[in-house]
Design a protein around this motif. Sequence first.
Motif, mmCIF file in Angstrom:
data_model
loop_
_atom_site.group_PDB
_atom_site.id
_atom_site.type_symbol
_atom_site.label_atom_id
_atom_site.label_comp_id
_atom_site.label_asym_id
_atom_site.label_seq_id
_atom_site.Cartn_x
_atom_site.Cartn_y
_atom_site.Cartn_z
ATOM 1 N N ASN A 290 37.302 53.732 42.735
ATOM 2 C CA ASN A 290 38.063 53.734 41.484
ATOM 3 C C ASN A 290 38.530 55.153 41.131
ATOM 4 O OD1 ASN A 290 37.866 50.965 41.039
ATOM 5 N ND2 ASN A 290 35.955 51.152 39.876
ATOM 6 N N ARG A 291 37.683 56.138 41.372
ATOM 7 C CA ARG A 291 38.062 57.524 41.086
ATOM 8 C C ARG A 291 39.196 57.980 42.010
ATOM 9 N NH1 ARG A 291 32.526 60.486 41.780
ATOM 10 N NH2 ARG A 291 33.595 62.351 41.018
ATOM 11 N N LEU A 292 39.097 57.590 43.280
ATOM 12 C CA LEU A 292 40.149 57.951 44.233
ATOM 13 C C LEU A 292 41.482 57.333 43.839
ATOM 14 C CD1 LEU A 292 38.230 57.567 47.619
ATOM 15 C CD2 LEU A 292 38.819 59.684 46.452
ATOM 16 N N CYS A 293 41.416 56.088 43.417
ATOM 17 C CA CYS A 293 42.650 55.396 43.036
ATOM 18 C C CYS A 293 43.237 55.976 41.749
ATOM 19 C CB CYS A 293 42.379 53.903 42.876
ATOM 20 S SG CYS A 293 42.065 53.082 44.457
ATOM 21 N N LYS A 294 42.389 56.413 40.849
ATOM 22 C CA LYS A 294 42.885 57.081 39.638
ATOM 23 C C LYS A 294 43.622 58.349 40.013
ATOM 24 C CE LYS A 294 39.697 55.502 36.015
ATOM 25 N NZ LYS A 294 40.747 55.084 35.071
ATOM 26 N N TYR A 295 43.110 59.038 41.031
ATOM 27 C CA TYR A 295 43.753 60.275 41.500
ATOM 28 C C TYR A 295 45.147 59.972 42.045
ATOM 29 C CZ TYR A 295 44.007 64.931 43.573
ATOM 30 O OH TYR A 295 44.370 66.218 43.895
ATOM 31 N N LEU A 296 45.312 58.758 42.615
ATOM 32 C CA LEU A 296 46.613 58.350 43.167
ATOM 33 C C LEU A 296 47.530 57.724 42.122
ATOM 34 C CD1 LEU A 296 45.475 56.810 46.571
ATOM 35 C CD2 LEU A 296 46.691 58.946 46.229
ATOM 36 N N GLY A 297 47.035 57.573 40.897
ATOM 37 C CA GLY A 297 47.885 57.055 39.831
ATOM 38 C C GLY A 297 47.628 55.611 39.459
ATOM 39 N N TYR A 298 46.553 55.034 40.000
ATOM 40 C CA TYR A 298 46.205 53.653 39.670
ATOM 41 C C TYR A 298 45.053 53.644 38.670
ATOM 42 C CZ TYR A 298 48.849 52.717 43.957
ATOM 43 O OH TYR A 298 49.829 52.672 44.920
ATOM 44 N N ASN A 299 44.897 52.491 37.986
ATOM 45 C CA ASN A 299 43.791 52.374 37.039
ATOM 46 C C ASN A 299 42.460 52.228 37.754
ATOM 47 O OD1 ASN A 299 45.315 52.567 34.647
ATOM 48 N ND2 ASN A 299 45.901 50.408 34.808
ATOM 49 N N ASP A 300 42.474 51.473 38.853
ATOM 50 C CA ASP A 300 41.259 51.277 39.635
ATOM 51 C C ASP A 300 41.631 50.746 41.017
ATOM 52 O OD1 ASP A 300 41.957 48.587 39.176
ATOM 53 O OD2 ASP A 300 40.594 48.470 37.450
ATOM 54 N N PHE A 301 40.622 50.448 41.845
ATOM 55 C CA PHE A 301 40.871 49.986 43.209
ATOM 56 C C PHE A 301 41.533 48.610 43.213
ATOM 57 C CE2 PHE A 301 39.315 47.961 47.187
ATOM 58 C CZ PHE A 301 40.021 48.766 48.081
ATOM 59 N N ALA A 302 41.172 47.765 42.246
ATOM 60 C CA ALA A 302 41.762 46.423 42.181
ATOM 61 C C ALA A 302 43.276 46.508 41.991
ATOM 62 C CB ALA A 302 41.124 45.628 41.036
ATOM 63 N N GLU A 303 43.718 47.428 41.124
ATOM 64 C CA GLU A 303 45.157 47.598 40.913
ATOM 65 C C GLU A 303 45.822 48.160 42.161
ATOM 66 O OE1 GLU A 303 48.233 50.212 38.176
ATOM 67 O OE2 GLU A 303 46.221 49.799 37.409
#
Length: 228
Positions: free
Chosen positions: A34-47
């Motif tokens: 989830n933190r990695l995906c936030k770094y890429l601009g997503y809310n979480d891994f599910a998004e």
Amino acid sequence: MTIDTPSAKTLTKAYNYCTSEGKNGSRPSKHTLNRLCKYLGYNDFAEFVEKNKVKERVYDSPDISQKDENDDSSVGTATVTNQKNWRSISIFGTFALTLIIAVYFIAENNASELGASVKCMTWTGTVYEEISCSAGSYSEYGTAIEPYDQKRFENFRRIDVDITTLFFSEQNQKPLVWYYKNETGEIEYYTAPGVHPVNGKTLKAVTEYIIEKYVPIHQNKSSSFIRD
């Protein structure tokens, strides 16, 4: 907004896990993903998974919805399709992790270089010395590393005085020397007003009384004495 960036160690383990198909490194936790995906601009891994489903369709086999539900080949095709879909996510995830690691280390390196290029100063005991702001909180002299102040750096120093020292301006009689009486009773003399470079106590302007009581007739060094 500040993003909680995973540590370099966590990123490296996640990268090794993805690039080695799980043989090396450790599987990223849900929190890390989830933190990695936030770094890429997503809310979480599910998004991240949801929004990247378009990327998976290039691997899809022909539409199996028209096949008989009991047809084993249909089930097999669906399984292969799912495997390919997850492989595409893994590939994209590996790319994302690689990107994050690269950006992270570049940012760390730039921050380090920036800190090294910014000037600070530290007190040596007699004068201020330039030092990198990234050197820490204290210098080798045991004094604090502080922001560079050009005026103080160029004009503030500790000096030895004797009776021949010019203590007051010849034009207006304003003091040119400031002093501080330390714990041992010794008088320290400085060339500019302000605070003591070590303890922060305010320096006092020299007076005729201080000169008469504490200033020696000569400095305690060989050049101050008359030789035969």
